[in-house]
Design an enzyme around this catalytic site. Sequence first.
Site, PDB file in Angstrom:
ATOM      1  CE  LYS A 127       4.714   9.853   0.648  1.00 33.15           C
ATOM      2  NZ  LYS A 127       3.654   9.489   1.578  1.00 33.15           N
ATOM      3  CE  LYS A 161       7.060  -0.254   5.159  1.00 33.83           C
ATOM      4  NZ  LYS A 161       6.149  -0.369   6.291  1.00 33.83           N
ATOM      5  CD  GLU A 195      -2.089   2.251   3.161  1.00 34.39           C
ATOM      6  OE1 GLU A 195      -1.715   2.556   4.294  1.00 34.39           O
ATOM      7  OE2 GLU A 195      -2.266   3.072   2.246  1.00 34.39           O
ATOM      8  CG  HIS A 219       5.904   4.580   0.096  1.00 37.68           C
ATOM      9  ND1 HIS A 219       6.932   5.215   0.747  1.00 37.68           N
ATOM     10  CD2 HIS A 219       4.766   4.999   0.708  1.00 37.68           C
ATOM     11  CE1 HIS A 219       6.428   5.985   1.717  1.00 37.68           C
ATOM     12  NE2 HIS A 219       5.116   5.875   1.704  1.00 37.68           N
TER      13      HIS A 219
HETATM   14  C1  BG6 Z   1       2.435   7.038   3.901  1.00 45.01           C
HETATM   15  C2  BG6 Z   1       1.209   7.498   3.162  1.00 45.01           C
HETATM   16  O1  BG6 Z   1       3.597   7.520   3.278  1.00 45.01           O
HETATM   17  O2  BG6 Z   1       2.486   5.626   3.908  1.00 45.01           O
HETATM   18  C3  BG6 Z   1      -0.050   6.931   3.800  1.00 45.01           C
HETATM   19  O3  BG6 Z   1       1.130   8.922   3.190  1.00 45.01           O
HETATM   20  C4  BG6 Z   1       0.071   5.417   3.924  1.00 45.01           C
HETATM   21  O4  BG6 Z   1      -1.204   7.251   3.032  1.00 45.01           O
HETATM   22  C5  BG6 Z   1       1.386   5.027   4.583  1.00 45.01           C
HETATM   23  O5  BG6 Z   1      -1.024   4.956   4.710  1.00 45.01           O
HETATM   24  C6  BG6 Z   1       1.600   3.511   4.522  1.00 45.01           C
HETATM   25  O6  BG6 Z   1       2.730   3.166   5.278  1.00 45.01           O
HETATM   26  P1  BG6 Z   1       2.861   1.689   5.857  1.00 45.01           P
HETATM   27  O7  BG6 Z   1       4.226   1.625   6.436  1.00 45.01           O
HETATM   28  O8  BG6 Z   1       1.757   1.524   6.853  1.00 45.01           O
HETATM   29  O9  BG6 Z   1       2.682   0.792   4.656  1.00 45.01           O
END
Ligand code: BG6
Length: 465
Positions: A127, A161, A195, A219
């Site tokens: 993606k 996940k 995040e 997501h």
């Molecule tokens: C990615 C995004 O798909 O997912 C990032 O491009 C993001 O910006 C990341 O930080 C987050 O993934 P996870 O698994 O750390 O929540």
Amino acid sequence: MRKLLPALYHSDRDGRLSPESRVIAMSRGGLTDADFRGKVDAEVRDRVPVDDPAVWRRFLARLHHVSVDVGGADKTGWNALAALLGEHEQRDRVFYLASPPRTFGPFCRELHEAGLVTPRSRVVLEKPLGHDLPSAQRINDEVGAIFDERQIFRIDHYLGKETVQNLLVLRFANAFLEPIWNSLWIDHVQITAAETVGTPGRRGYYDHAGALRDMVQNHLLQLLTLTAMEPPARNDREAIRDEKVKVLQALRPITGTEADRFTVRGQYVEAAGMPGYLDEPASTPPTEASRRVETFTAIRAEVKNWRWAGVPFYLRTGKRMPYRRSEIVVQFKDVPHSIYPGGAPNRLVLGLQPEEGIELHIMAKEPGAGEVTLKPVPLSLSFGKTFTARVPEAYERLLTDVLAGNPTLFMRRDEVEAAWRWIDPILSAWESSADLPEPYPAGSTGPAGAHELLGRSGRAWHEEE
Ligand code: BG6
């Protein structure tokens, strides 16, 4: 180096790669096999548990590197790849495109022209698939001209996940939830991916992506579909994906001025010793696109069908928030008639990050004589504590599925396009608005608008209560 090679190493270590499996990296980098192995040794070895050096050496020996220039006149790299693969004509081939989406079509065409696409080939697309519906359709057409839909694996690592897969098991392998999984019993749902990281060094990508394209289109909407979908008749790839698509198609469109009421955009600014988005290190200075891009968004979505009528689904994601936490919170309605003071409605929290687990918040009586005092307490299932086996990383699970040819946890073409169909009107409303994203201090829970989005109906984000 961060996700794929560690996942492949784990697959090797756990015996899921056949002795003949090879990993061929392709880049414009001009590396030899030895250079590439050295790089992986230096960058990946510390990220994974190497308990047996022989296994690590076996893994390194599987690695190769080929230099290619996609779209370039020089075909030497493609010929080198063809020579390497030619020895293994009858084996499965997985082409994993972790490159910008505009390269997907040209790459597939070149693979085809070099005679490398066999009936046993698969292609994995990272993606974001495009930046709006027309570009996604174009990419899907280009890739679809070379590969059959059953050979195409559109990856969204959230689907790998454990908690996400457990959500389906929780809903469809237990009898007690399904009767109350609807608008009669559920007040609203919150889906958050918060995040702490910012976007240092990523401005080139992020200025043109933003939180809506980077996190929501894929997501967060995937989490929404799994929460809201109808029970499929079978645990099979098409049955599950058919139900997910129906949820995306039932999302109430947010168009024009509605975007002001139902969506919030934010951008982090310098605070608590952290730089603002515009001051993050980058190879080029910020532009108008940088000033307009959202690093935070919150949206009030609605699934217009019988089960979910009137139940808001609040989606939220942001960079530089005070914690790293991804979760789905299902907030039930209050008891119809309360005989105790001070109760609070039940809540089911599915944690994806930082720890994977499930908590059901119920009301309990605080021990003691005298007045009955209620307290919400969690019934918790921590995967880490309950199951001693190592919880595999999302990419490990998904790569294993690609190798096994199982696309259940990958997005089908109609799913990706249905998601863009809902996202596009929000993007155009934002683009035509004169307003910039609301600033929020780095390290905070987002702009005031995100709190008002729930506050005006007397609700609050999970962690604020
Ligand atoms: C990615 C995004 O798909 O997912 C990032 O491009 C993001 O910006 C990341 O930080 C987050 O993934 P996870 O698994 O750390 O929540």
